[in-house]
Write a protein that holds these residues in place. Structure first.
Motif, short mmCIF file in Angstrom:
data_model
loop_
_atom_site.label_atom_id
_atom_site.label_comp_id
_atom_site.label_asym_id
_atom_site.label_seq_id
_atom_site.Cartn_x
_atom_site.Cartn_y
_atom_site.Cartn_z
N UNK A 1 193.00 12.30 41.22
CA UNK A 1 191.56 12.34 41.48
C UNK A 1 190.79 11.83 40.26
N UNK A 2 189.72 11.13 40.52
CA UNK A 2 188.83 10.72 39.45
C UNK A 2 187.99 11.93 39.01
N UNK A 3 187.68 11.97 37.74
CA UNK A 3 186.90 13.08 37.19
C UNK A 3 185.53 12.58 36.73
N UNK A 4 184.49 13.35 37.03
CA UNK A 4 183.16 13.01 36.56
C UNK A 4 183.02 13.43 35.10
N UNK A 5 181.99 12.98 34.40
CA UNK A 5 181.77 13.42 33.02
C UNK A 5 181.57 14.93 32.89
N UNK A 6 181.30 15.61 34.00
CA UNK A 6 181.02 17.04 33.98
C UNK A 6 182.22 17.89 34.40
N UNK A 7 183.37 17.27 34.58
CA UNK A 7 184.54 17.99 35.08
C UNK A 7 184.87 19.21 34.22
N UNK A 8 184.93 19.05 32.91
CA UNK A 8 185.28 20.18 32.04
C UNK A 8 184.24 21.29 32.09
N UNK A 9 183.00 20.92 32.34
CA UNK A 9 181.94 21.93 32.47
C UNK A 9 182.20 22.82 33.68
N UNK A 10 182.63 22.24 34.78
CA UNK A 10 182.92 23.02 35.99
C UNK A 10 184.10 23.95 35.77
N UNK A 11 185.15 23.42 35.19
CA UNK A 11 186.35 24.22 34.97
C UNK A 11 186.07 25.38 34.02
N UNK A 12 185.24 25.15 33.00
CA UNK A 12 185.00 26.17 31.99
C UNK A 12 184.29 27.39 32.53
N UNK A 13 183.57 27.25 33.65
CA UNK A 13 182.86 28.40 34.22
C UNK A 13 183.48 28.85 35.54
N UNK A 14 184.71 28.39 35.81
CA UNK A 14 185.44 28.87 36.97
C UNK A 14 185.11 28.18 38.27
N UNK A 15 184.55 26.98 38.23
CA UNK A 15 184.28 26.24 39.45
C UNK A 15 185.59 25.89 40.16
N UNK A 16 185.63 26.08 41.48
CA UNK A 16 186.84 25.76 42.25
C UNK A 16 186.77 24.30 42.67
N UNK A 17 187.66 23.49 42.09
CA UNK A 17 187.61 22.04 42.25
C UNK A 17 188.47 21.61 43.43
N UNK A 18 187.93 20.66 44.22
CA UNK A 18 188.67 20.09 45.34
C UNK A 18 188.60 18.57 45.26
N UNK A 19 189.37 17.92 46.12
CA UNK A 19 189.35 16.46 46.23
C UNK A 19 188.29 16.06 47.24
N UNK A 20 187.25 15.36 46.79
CA UNK A 20 186.19 14.87 47.66
C UNK A 20 186.14 13.36 47.53
N UNK A 21 186.67 12.67 48.54
CA UNK A 21 186.73 11.20 48.52
C UNK A 21 187.35 10.69 47.23
N UNK A 22 188.41 11.37 46.76
CA UNK A 22 189.11 10.92 45.57
C UNK A 22 188.52 11.40 44.27
N UNK A 23 187.48 12.25 44.34
CA UNK A 23 186.84 12.79 43.14
C UNK A 23 187.11 14.28 43.03
N UNK A 24 187.35 14.74 41.81
CA UNK A 24 187.54 16.17 41.55
C UNK A 24 186.16 16.80 41.35
N UNK A 25 185.70 17.52 42.37
CA UNK A 25 184.35 18.10 42.34
C UNK A 25 184.41 19.57 42.73
N UNK A 26 183.50 20.38 42.21
CA UNK A 26 183.50 21.81 42.54
C UNK A 26 182.98 22.07 43.95
N UNK A 27 183.72 22.85 44.72
CA UNK A 27 183.24 23.23 46.05
C UNK A 27 182.38 24.49 45.96
#
Length: 350
Positions: A1-27
């Motif tokens: 999955x491609x990661x946005x510049x904010x990926x680490x920000x989501x992970x650091x606060x417990x965002x649950x990441x999924x695959x959205x059209x090939x992008x790792x985004x928080x659901x």
């Protein structure tokens, strides 16, 4: 999955990441319903860095891009935004798009992640500059979003009306600021260089009452407004007439797919996207068949529980004008065709 510049920000606060059209985004972060309701009452941040952006400069390129889009983007007043769709020769929807007139000879076009390769090929061939890879996007949505941006020093937000945009800057860095929204609430979209995304995201989250929200809340919010989702509610197999976008077709201009679309308009008899609801909290679901008197008359493409309205809501392609006595799914869930939006208390035009 491609990661946005904010990926680490989501992970650091417990965002649950999924695959959205090939992008790792928080659901979601704290929960879809909680994030949904917070957006309706406070301010939420959405990472939308996955979307496509194109800069169109010069009259020749602007005319060529305008032919790709079924609505009139060429004659937009300065600072105005307009919604439309990019069509193929058969009138099918390649993607929907928002165009902004940022200068006398400059436009900015925003599209989606799913069909970005096809869209980019068309846009670049027409003379547009594809800037998605170097552009980050943060959506600030909710009744308090104007106040938050003003406290952040973005005074350009104050005069913006619904569906307008402009160039401005933050900490000396040029950004594009628009006010279109996808939630039904007062909200803004900030387009910036990738390196500005993390400091801007953190500065926004430092504001009182601002919380992150994920794709789950974004989906329930947009469904309550009846806003369609590219790749789910429509794709190249559907036309703007079928997808309830007829009001976004500028018949007076030339555009790709116009002949096929006009033939469908004159022929009639096509299925159309309609809003449907249940009488209780049970939600209609994507892929459910819709029946009347045991005969299949359509299919649900979006369905969920609407946290702000308290009942099941969705969008469905339905055939025919008699829409009484409809049921959906394997358990024959009773549904009714209704008008839009489901939620009428939004602040998007305030």
């Amino acid at each position: 999955m491609q990661k946005t510049p904010l990926y680490d920000e989501h992970v650091s606060v417990g965002g649950r990441v999924i695959d959205f059209h090939g992008w790792a985004l928080p659901v979601q972060y704290t929960g879809i319903v909680q994030e949904h309701l917070h957006t309706r009452s406070g301010v939420s941040l959405f990472d939308t860095c996955h979307m496509g952006e194109f800069v169109v400069r010069g009259q020749q390129a602007r005319e060529a891009v305008d032919r790709l889009i079924c609505n009139d983007t060429l004659n937009l007043p300065l600072g105005r935004c307009r919604y439309g769709a990019i069509l193929n020769e058969e009138g099918g929807i390649v993607d929907d798009a928002v165009a902004m007139r940022l200068g006398e000879d400059e436009s900015y076009v925003v599209t989606n992640a799913g069909p970005i390769d096809e869209v980019a090929a068309l846009m670049v061939a027409a003379g547009a500059e594809h800037v998605s890879d170097s552009t980050a996007k943060i959506d600030v949505q909710g009744p308090g979003s104007r106040e938050v941006l003003l406290k952040l020093g973005l005074e350009a937000a104050a005069p913006l009306k619904f569906y307008t945009g402009c160039r401005t800057e933050w900490r000396g860095v040029p950004i594009v600021l628009s006010r279109t929204g996808y939630t039904g609430e007062l909200g803004y979209e900030l387009y910036m260089p990738n390196e500005l995304a993390v400091p801007l995201w953190r500065a926004l989250l430092d504001m009182d009452g601002v919380e992150p929200a994920g794709l789950g809340a974004r989906d329930t919010l947009r469904t309550e407004m009846g806003y369609p989702l590219s790749g789910q509610d429509f794709d190249a197999s559907r036309t703007p007439l079928e997808a309830a976008m007829a009001r976004f077709v500028a018949w007076e201009k030339e555009f790709v797919g116009k002949e096929a679309l006009a033939a469908q308009r004159d022929r009639g008899g096509y299925p159309a996207l309609k809003a449907i609801r249940t009488e209780d909290r049970r939600a209609p679901r994507h892929g459910f068949e819709v029946k009347r008197d045991g005969a299949v008359v359509g299919e649900i493409v979006s369905g969920t529980f609407g946290p702000s309205v308290g009942y099941g809501i969705g969008l469905a392609y339905l055939q025919g004008e008699d829409l009484a006595g409809l049921t959906a799914g394997p358990k024959d869930l009773p549904i009714a065709a209704v008008g839009l939006p489901f939620y009428t208390g939004g602040t998007c035009r305030d």
